[in-house]
Design an enzyme around this catalytic site. Structure first.
Site, short mmCIF file in Angstrom:
data_model
loop_
_atom_site.label_atom_id
_atom_site.label_comp_id
_atom_site.label_asym_id
_atom_site.label_seq_id
_atom_site.Cartn_x
_atom_site.Cartn_y
_atom_site.Cartn_z
N GLU A 189 8.72 -13.55 4.99
CA GLU A 189 7.55 -14.22 4.45
C GLU A 189 7.18 -13.67 3.07
OE1 GLU A 189 5.56 -13.08 8.41
OE2 GLU A 189 4.05 -12.69 6.90
N CYS B 226 3.52 -11.52 -3.34
CA CYS B 226 3.98 -10.37 -2.56
C CYS B 226 5.25 -10.81 -1.83
CB CYS B 226 2.88 -9.99 -1.57
SG CYS B 226 3.39 -8.71 -0.42
N CYS C 186 11.76 -4.02 9.57
CA CYS C 186 11.62 -2.74 8.87
C CYS C 186 11.83 -1.62 9.88
CB CYS C 186 10.22 -2.64 8.26
SG CYS C 186 9.93 -1.11 7.33
N CYS D 199 5.79 2.28 10.98
CA CYS D 199 4.37 2.62 10.83
C CYS D 199 3.59 1.99 11.99
CB CYS D 199 3.84 2.15 9.49
SG CYS D 199 4.68 2.92 8.08
N CYS E 71 1.52 -1.35 11.59
CA CYS E 71 2.11 -2.43 10.80
C CYS E 71 2.88 -3.42 11.66
CB CYS E 71 3.01 -1.84 9.73
SG CYS E 71 3.84 -3.08 8.71
N CYS F 267 0.67 -8.96 6.90
CA CYS F 267 2.09 -9.07 6.66
C CYS F 267 2.91 -8.97 7.93
CB CYS F 267 2.48 -7.98 5.70
SG CYS F 267 4.16 -8.15 5.30
N1 SAH Z 1 7.27 -0.41 3.13
C1 SAH Z 1 6.49 -0.43 1.94
C2 SAH Z 1 6.06 -1.81 1.50
C3 SAH Z 1 5.62 -2.80 2.55
S1 SAH Z 1 4.07 -2.50 3.34
C4 SAH Z 1 5.31 0.50 2.07
O1 SAH Z 1 5.16 1.12 3.11
O2 SAH Z 1 4.57 0.68 1.11
C5 SAH Z 1 2.86 -2.81 2.09
C6 SAH Z 1 1.53 -2.14 2.37
O3 SAH Z 1 0.78 -2.82 3.40
C7 SAH Z 1 1.66 -0.71 2.84
O4 SAH Z 1 0.72 0.09 2.21
C8 SAH Z 1 1.37 -0.85 4.32
O5 SAH Z 1 0.99 0.37 4.88
C9 SAH Z 1 0.27 -1.88 4.32
N2 SAH Z 1 0.02 -2.54 5.60
C10 SAH Z 1 0.87 -2.74 6.63
N3 SAH Z 1 0.26 -3.40 7.64
C11 SAH Z 1 -0.99 -3.66 7.24
C12 SAH Z 1 -2.12 -4.33 7.82
N4 SAH Z 1 -2.04 -4.87 9.02
N5 SAH Z 1 -3.26 -4.39 7.10
C13 SAH Z 1 -3.34 -3.86 5.86
N6 SAH Z 1 -2.31 -3.23 5.26
C14 SAH Z 1 -1.16 -3.11 5.93
#
Ligand code: SAH
Length: 336
Positions: A89, A102, A109, A113, A116, A328
């Site tokens: 996406e 974005c 991935c 995390c 996420c 995301c």
């Molecule tokens: N892997 C990379 C880029 C993708 S995530 C990274 O970790 O930076 C992009 C950002 O969105 C990261 O800061 C991640 O921690 C955050 N993120 C992930 N899930 C989220 C959510 N549900 N709400 C807000 N931010 C989120």
């Protein structure tokens, strides 16, 4: 067969040299693809027929497809179907300063995390360069407008697909490519230290964002498994080296999670950690998702004010389209 939209200008020049042609043809190809938006090699009229035939033997110009689109205020969310049936996406956001996209860098991935959605579904594969380039081309075509900036913050860890991501940046940044200024391109990483070091030596002025999300190893390791490999002191050392080398300000992303990392003491520890560094903090309101228990913090303003009082530059990320599953990875999760 390689997709023509996966090659940066130097790779295309090398290709033409390797088949005994002049390297300026690379620029002509870039103009067809990225300026005239012509993807039918037969229509590259300034390339002679035998060479067009050779190009068609060696390359395709296949496209990924927009499978679904959801629209909210100031935001459009796109689900793309890849040629092998996978989904990714991308999101288009309207800011005061212009439109930004974005994009995703991987299918799924592996960073895991805890909060996420993208990481709930493990990595299937890296995206090819053309699959990143085409996310932008298709969205620009859909909105009939150009975008001002690109952030690589969608599904995936860009530094876990380093070479393709850098290639992608070279293509979109090139004046005869999509011509998006390097200062308008941001790569976000969870903190893969060796790649941050490699990125420091890059010949492009692209922005770097670090997903820090906690000021202590205890908290960070709980929500970001990568911290067990590269802990806070290692990652901050890499960031300090990056700043020393590039003289560029780094964005520190900090997702605000209720009762996890949003206390007053967390803000103070974060301010101490970042004291004197050329960084600014972007506080991210958490986008709640059905599949994960974390809750959004309601202490963002308090947290922000503590950072301000300690001379840390801070902004709060504008919230987009929680109502349209813009968190995301949610669109893809629904589909998979
Ligand atoms: N892997 C990379 C880029 C993708 S995530 C990274 O970790 O930076 C992009 C950002 O969105 C990261 O800061 C991640 O921690 C955050 N993120 C992930 N899930 C989220 C959510 N549900 N709400 C807000 N931010 C989120």
């Amino acid at each position: 067969m390689n997709n023509l939209l996966s090659l940066n200008i130097l790779q295309l020049e090398d290709y033409f040299i390797s088949i005994g042609e002049k390297k300026y043809k690379a620029l002509q190809i870039f103009e067809w693809l990225y300026i005239h938006k012509e993807y039918d090699i037969d229509k590259f009229t300034n390339i002679k027929l035998p060479l067009r035939e050779k190009l068609k033997e060696d390359f395709n110009t296949d496209f990924i497809k927009i499978k679904r689109k959801e629209e909210g205020t100031d935001v459009k969310k796109y689900l793309f179907l890849l040629q092998d049936g996978n989904y990714i996406e991308a999101v288009l956001m309207e800011h005061d300063y212009g439109k930004s996209i974005c994009i995703s860098s991987q299918v799924g991935c592996n960073m895991g995390c805890a909060f996420c959605e993208s990481g709930r579904l493990k990595k299937v594969r890296n995206l090819e360069t053309y699959e990143m380039v085409e996310q932008i081309i298709l969205i620009e075509e859909d909105i009939k407008d150009k975008v001002n900036s690109v952030v690589i913050m969608g599904i995936g860890e860009p530094f876990d697909n380093y070479d393709n991501v850098i290639n992608f940046i070279r293509i979109i940044n090139h004046p005869k490519g999509l011509s998006i200024g390097a200062r308008h391109i941001t790569v976000s990483t969870c903190g893969l230290v060796p790649k941050i070091e490699e990125f420091s030596n890059l010949d492009l002025q692209v922005n770097l964002a670090l997903s820090l999300h906690a000021a202590t190893d205890e908290v960070r390791s709980k929500i970001m498994p990568i911290n067990k490999v590269y802990n806070i002191s290692k990652v901050m050392e890499a960031i300090n080296k990056y700043i020393a080398k590039t003289n560029r300000r780094v964005t520190i992303e900090y997702v605000m999670l209720n009762m996890i990392n949003d206390k007053k003491e967390d803000a103070i520890m974060l301010a101490n950690l970042l004291h004197g560094m050329n960084v600014y903090v972007n506080l991210i309101p958490y986008n709640e998702t059905n599949n994960i228990d974390f809750k959004k913090s309601n202490k963002i303003n308090e947290f922000k004010n503590i950072l301000i009082s300690r001379n840390i530059n801070v902004t709060v990320r504008k919230e987009f389209g929680g109502n349209i599953s813009a968190a995301c990875g949610q669109l893809r999760s629904k589909e998979v």
